[in-house]
Design a protein around this motif. Structure first.
Motif, PDB file in Angstrom:
ATOM      1  N   LEU A  57      15.963 -11.272   6.220  1.00  0.00           N
ATOM      2  CA  LEU A  57      16.612 -11.621   4.874  1.00  0.00           C
ATOM      3  C   LEU A  57      16.708  -9.696   4.316  1.00  0.00           C
ATOM      4  N   ASP A  58      17.886  -9.440   3.896  1.00  0.00           N
ATOM      5  CA  ASP A  58      17.765  -8.029   3.303  1.00  0.00           C
ATOM      6  C   ASP A  58      18.463  -8.169   1.827  1.00  0.00           C
ATOM      7  N   THR A  59      17.877  -7.338   0.914  1.00  0.00           N
ATOM      8  CA  THR A  59      18.628  -7.433  -0.431  1.00  0.00           C
ATOM      9  C   THR A  59      18.957  -6.023  -0.800  1.00  0.00           C
ATOM     10  N   VAL A  60      20.286  -5.944  -1.478  1.00  0.00           N
ATOM     11  CA  VAL A  60      20.719  -4.641  -2.012  1.00  0.00           C
ATOM     12  C   VAL A  60      20.650  -4.784  -3.470  1.00  0.00           C
ATOM     13  N   ILE A  61      20.173  -3.882  -4.211  1.00  0.00           N
ATOM     14  CA  ILE A  61      20.080  -4.014  -5.612  1.00  0.00           C
ATOM     15  C   ILE A  61      21.171  -2.863  -6.005  1.00  0.00           C
ATOM     16  N   PHE A  62      21.833  -3.131  -6.962  1.00  0.00           N
ATOM     17  CA  PHE A  62      22.811  -2.225  -7.525  1.00  0.00           C
ATOM     18  C   PHE A  62      22.290  -1.650  -8.906  1.00  0.00           C
ATOM     19  N   PRO A  63      21.901  -0.554  -8.882  1.00  0.00           N
ATOM     20  CA  PRO A  63      21.324   0.162 -10.016  1.00  0.00           C
ATOM     21  C   PRO A  63      22.411   0.375 -11.096  1.00  0.00           C
ATOM     22  N   PRO A  64      22.253   0.501 -12.476  1.00  0.00           N
ATOM     23  CA  PRO A  64      23.289   0.603 -13.457  1.00  0.00           C
ATOM     24  C   PRO A  64      24.365   1.803 -13.230  1.00  0.00           C
ATOM     25  N   GLU A  65      24.039   2.841 -12.599  1.00  0.00           N
ATOM     26  CA  GLU A  65      24.811   4.005 -12.217  1.00  0.00           C
ATOM     27  C   GLU A  65      25.674   3.585 -11.174  1.00  0.00           C
ATOM     28  N   VAL A  66      25.233   3.034 -10.167  1.00  0.00           N
ATOM     29  CA  VAL A  66      25.954   2.617  -9.097  1.00  0.00           C
ATOM     30  C   VAL A  66      27.078   1.572  -9.467  1.00  0.00           C
ATOM     31  N   GLU A  67      26.469   0.400 -10.109  1.00  0.00           N
ATOM     32  CA  GLU A  67      27.340  -0.322 -10.773  1.00  0.00           C
ATOM     33  C   GLU A  67      28.639  -0.044 -11.560  1.00  0.00           C
ATOM     34  N   GLN A  68      28.305   1.121 -12.390  1.00  0.00           N
ATOM     35  CA  GLN A  68      29.044   1.888 -13.082  1.00  0.00           C
ATOM     36  C   GLN A  68      30.486   2.222 -12.351  1.00  0.00           C
ATOM     37  N   ARG A  69      29.756   3.118 -11.265  1.00  0.00           N
ATOM     38  CA  ARG A  69      30.915   3.562 -10.349  1.00  0.00           C
ATOM     39  C   ARG A  69      31.741   2.668  -9.594  1.00  0.00           C
ATOM     40  N   ILE A  70      31.137   1.681  -9.292  1.00  0.00           N
ATOM     41  CA  ILE A  70      31.936   0.594  -8.493  1.00  0.00           C
ATOM     42  C   ILE A  70      32.884  -0.261  -9.432  1.00  0.00           C
ATOM     43  N   ASP A  71      32.646  -0.472 -10.565  1.00  0.00           N
ATOM     44  CA  ASP A  71      33.421  -0.921 -11.870  1.00  0.00           C
ATOM     45  C   ASP A  71      34.684  -0.051 -12.005  1.00  0.00           C
ATOM     46  N   THR A  72      34.429   1.210 -11.962  1.00  0.00           N
ATOM     47  CA  THR A  72      35.447   2.324 -12.112  1.00  0.00           C
ATOM     48  C   THR A  72      36.460   2.159 -10.894  1.00  0.00           C
ATOM     49  N   TYR A  73      35.832   2.281  -9.656  1.00  0.00           N
ATOM     50  CA  TYR A  73      36.646   2.080  -8.590  1.00  0.00           C
ATOM     51  C   TYR A  73      37.343   0.595  -8.812  1.00  0.00           C
ATOM     52  N   ILE A  74      36.854  -0.379  -8.917  1.00  0.00           N
ATOM     53  CA  ILE A  74      37.457  -1.781  -9.010  1.00  0.00           C
ATOM     54  C   ILE A  74      38.684  -1.427  -9.951  1.00  0.00           C
ATOM     55  N   LYS A  75      38.458  -1.110 -11.092  1.00  0.00           N
ATOM     56  CA  LYS A  75      39.256  -0.845 -12.413  1.00  0.00           C
ATOM     57  C   LYS A  75      40.706   0.175 -11.983  1.00  0.00           C
ATOM     58  N   TYR A  76      40.288   1.324 -11.573  1.00  0.00           N
ATOM     59  CA  TYR A  76      41.338   2.240 -11.063  1.00  0.00           C
ATOM     60  C   TYR A  76      41.806   2.394  -9.887  1.00  0.00           C
ATOM     61  N   PHE A  77      40.781   2.361  -8.836  1.00  0.00           N
ATOM     62  CA  PHE A  77      41.299   2.882  -7.386  1.00  0.00           C
ATOM     63  C   PHE A  77      41.454   1.875  -6.553  1.00  0.00           C
ATOM     64  N   ARG A  78      40.838   0.518  -6.714  1.00  0.00           N
ATOM     65  CA  ARG A  78      41.192  -0.386  -5.447  1.00  0.00           C
ATOM     66  C   ARG A  78      42.520  -0.948  -5.863  1.00  0.00           C
ATOM     67  N   PRO A  79      42.928  -1.020  -6.949  1.00  0.00           N
ATOM     68  CA  PRO A  79      44.625  -1.696  -7.309  1.00  0.00           C
ATOM     69  C   PRO A  79      45.522  -0.823  -6.552  1.00  0.00           C
ATOM     70  N   ILE A  80      45.139   0.625  -6.707  1.00  0.00           N
ATOM     71  CA  ILE A  80      46.160   1.517  -5.912  1.00  0.00           C
ATOM     72  C   ILE A  80      46.202   1.231  -4.326  1.00  0.00           C
ATOM     73  N   LEU A  81      44.935   1.162  -3.789  1.00  0.00           N
ATOM     74  CA  LEU A  81      44.632   0.971  -2.440  1.00  0.00           C
ATOM     75  C   LEU A  81      45.558  -0.252  -2.025  1.00  0.00           C
ATOM     76  N   ALA A  82      45.316  -1.358  -2.924  1.00  0.00           N
ATOM     77  CA  ALA A  82      45.841  -2.838  -2.587  1.00  0.00           C
ATOM     78  C   ALA A  82      47.281  -2.713  -2.478  1.00  0.00           C
ATOM     79  N   ARG A  83      47.967  -1.982  -3.222  1.00  0.00           N
ATOM     80  CA  ARG A  83      49.523  -1.864  -3.119  1.00  0.00           C
ATOM     81  C   ARG A  83      49.884  -1.298  -1.788  1.00  0.00           C
TER      82      ARG A  83
END
Length: 107
Positions: free
Chosen positions: A37-63
């Motif tokens: 079993l492997d565990t990946v922990i998302f520290p707050p700094e990483v979570e913030q960057r991923i959330d920014t990606y989800i909000k701004y960049f992923r929708p552009i790529l999905a189009r």
């Protein structure tokens, strides 16, 4: 070799540990027979960057495609990004000349 692709829905539904960090435990990786079993922990700094990606960049790529992938990370063509680990490693190698000198990225 089969790659595990974290979906957007899975990421958004990840549980949190007692320090309020998202985490993912999985046995879907290439060395699971050895490590189990492997565990990946998302520290707050990483979570913030991923959330920014989800909000701004992923929708552009999905189009970029009629049927965007459901993966958290998409390619520039809007499909599921299945080689993200390899691509991140390649970026570190280009920027730092080796993956062991990650500090060069942060200084």
């Amino acid at each position: 070799m089969q790659y595990y692709t974290l979906t957007l829905a899975e990421y958004e539904g990840l549980p949190r540990d007692k320090e309020n960090r998202k985490y993912l435990s999985t046995d879907k990786f290439k060395t699971e027979s050895k490590y189990g079993l492997d565990t990946v922990i998302f520290p707050p700094e990483v979570e913030q960057r991923i959330d920014t990606y989800i909000k701004y960049f992923r929708p552009i790529l999905a189009r970029e495609t009629r049927a965007p992938g459901d993966a958290l990370f998409l390619t520039r063509m809007g499909q599921n990004h299945v080689r993200i680990g390899t691509d991140v490693q390649n970026i570190f190698q280009k920027v730092c000349a080796s993956t062991s000198s990650l500090n060069c990225v942060f200084h």
